[in-house]
Scaffold this active site. Structure first.
Site, short mmCIF file in Angstrom:
data_model
loop_
_atom_site.label_atom_id
_atom_site.label_comp_id
_atom_site.label_asym_id
_atom_site.label_seq_id
_atom_site.Cartn_x
_atom_site.Cartn_y
_atom_site.Cartn_z
N HIS A 93 -68.59 -16.39 -88.33
CA HIS A 93 -67.85 -15.38 -89.09
C HIS A 93 -67.27 -16.02 -90.34
O HIS A 93 -66.72 -17.12 -90.28
CB HIS A 93 -66.74 -14.79 -88.22
N CYS A 114 -64.17 -8.39 -86.56
CA CYS A 114 -65.04 -9.48 -87.01
C CYS A 114 -65.98 -9.99 -85.92
O CYS A 114 -66.96 -10.67 -86.22
CB CYS A 114 -64.21 -10.63 -87.56
N ASN A 146 -64.64 -12.23 -96.97
CA ASN A 146 -64.61 -11.90 -95.55
C ASN A 146 -64.96 -10.43 -95.40
O ASN A 146 -64.19 -9.56 -95.81
CB ASN A 146 -63.21 -12.19 -94.99
#
Length: 341
Positions: free
Chosen positions: A266, A121, A297
């Protein structure tokens, strides 16, 4: 004695444009709640996610990366021939080698340097840090950075710690030379002591040994590596430690929070985003990327997808400062302030 030649450096770099590729399927909370014994209400309250986008079986990681790359080139007003380096951040390319970046480079008509990085990420922000250094050192004129994931290939639909969070997609940016500073120093690092808090259920060697060497099994018993996390530990780390990283990135850039036009974090969990906004004491004038609500996500694709959407919805952000920060498996993290294209 002959003097050795070196690359002619550029003083500054900037992001020239962002691109995006969003897949074709919209997966609601109700679609996935059953196997994990959950509900739409629980998922919304805990994560902020309403739907997540995932790719059909016939859409590959490479397909999405190429589409995002082409979109970024168009937005940046450069061609594939102008690109000197392609950097791809991904954890879901199905081949350990060769790199996905070489495929993307070929697709845009370039035989430039091309390589993949694995920082999950944090990967896109890692890529921007490298692109900034390559341009300013004179090694490259224009660098294409892509964050892309097809996490749906690595999901166990009955797994309760992370499966319901994950989506697919790709985001890209072109970094080139600039007459003025466009990318501030990157604050990055990792905490390998927590290496196993986010990751895969099995290694490739475990799969090989179980399926083919030590214990041959039936087809329906074969194992496949899927994603998992220690949710509470990761949440606490992200909430408390990443706000410090974000604050340090502001200090490295020489600006204060109220000078930001946008925060692009993020998209791990909306509660983490909310806490970061609160800790940084961001004024209401700062736009906050919240792509997670209907994208989920998307790991390495998360930050560029959120940036792309934020600029589409708020074109007046062009030329303003944005703090972008990625964090996740490793535990790796990176943050930098950029001037939005």
């Amino acid at each position: 004695m002959t003097t050795l030649k070196q690359s002619a450096p550029q003083q500054y770099s900037r992001i020239l444009g962002y691109g995006a590729s969003r897949p074709d399927l919209s997966v609601t909370n109700d679609d996935i709640a059953g196997p994990i014994n959950s509900s739409d209400e629980w998922i919304r309250q805990r994560t902020g996610i309403v739907t997540r986008q995932r790719a059909s079986e016939n859409i590959s990681v490479a397909d999405m990366a190429i589409e995002a790359a082409q979109d970024a080139l168009k937005a940046s007003h450069v061609t594939g021939e102008d690109i000197d380096t392609v950097i791809i951040s991904t954890i879901s390319h199905p081949y350990a080698t060769p790199s996905l970046a070489t495929i993307v480079a070929d697709s845009i008509g370039s035989r430039c340097a091309a390589y993949d990085i694995s920082a999950a990420c944090a990967g896109f922000c890692y890529g921007i840090a490298q692109a900034d250094a390559l341009v300013r050192s004179g090694v490259a004129r224009n660098v294409l950075v892509v964050g892309v994931e097809k996490l749906s290939d690595f999901i166990d639909n009955t797994e309760r710690t992370i499966s319901f969070l994950l989506g697919d997609g790709a985001g890209a940016a072109v970094v080139g030379a600039s007459a003025e500073p466009g990318i501030a120093p990157t604050v990055w690092g990792s905490d390998g002591s927590r290496w196993d808090t986010v990751g895969m259920t099995h290694s490739m060697l475990e799969i090989r040994n179980r399926d083919f060497v030590e214990n041959p099994v039936q087809e329906d018993e074969k194992i496949w590596p899927t994603l998992r996390q220690e949710g509470p530990s990761v949440f606490r780390w992200a909430v408390w430690e990443m706000s410090k990283v974000a604050q340090k990135a502001l200090e490295e850039a020489g600006i204060t929070a109220d000078e930001l036009g946008a925060l692009i974090p993020h998209q791990a969990n909306e509660r983490i985003i909310d806490q970061m906004v609160k800790t940084l004491k961001l004024p209401d004038t700062v736009k906050v990327g919240r792509d997670i609500v209907d994208a989920g996500n998307t790991s390495a694709a998360s930050v560029p997808l959120a940036a792309h959407r934020l600029l589409q919805e708020n074109p007046d952000l062009s030329g303003k400062f944005a703090l972008q920060i990625g964090f996740g498996a490793g535990l790796a993290f990176a943050a930098q302030v950029v001037v939005l294209p």
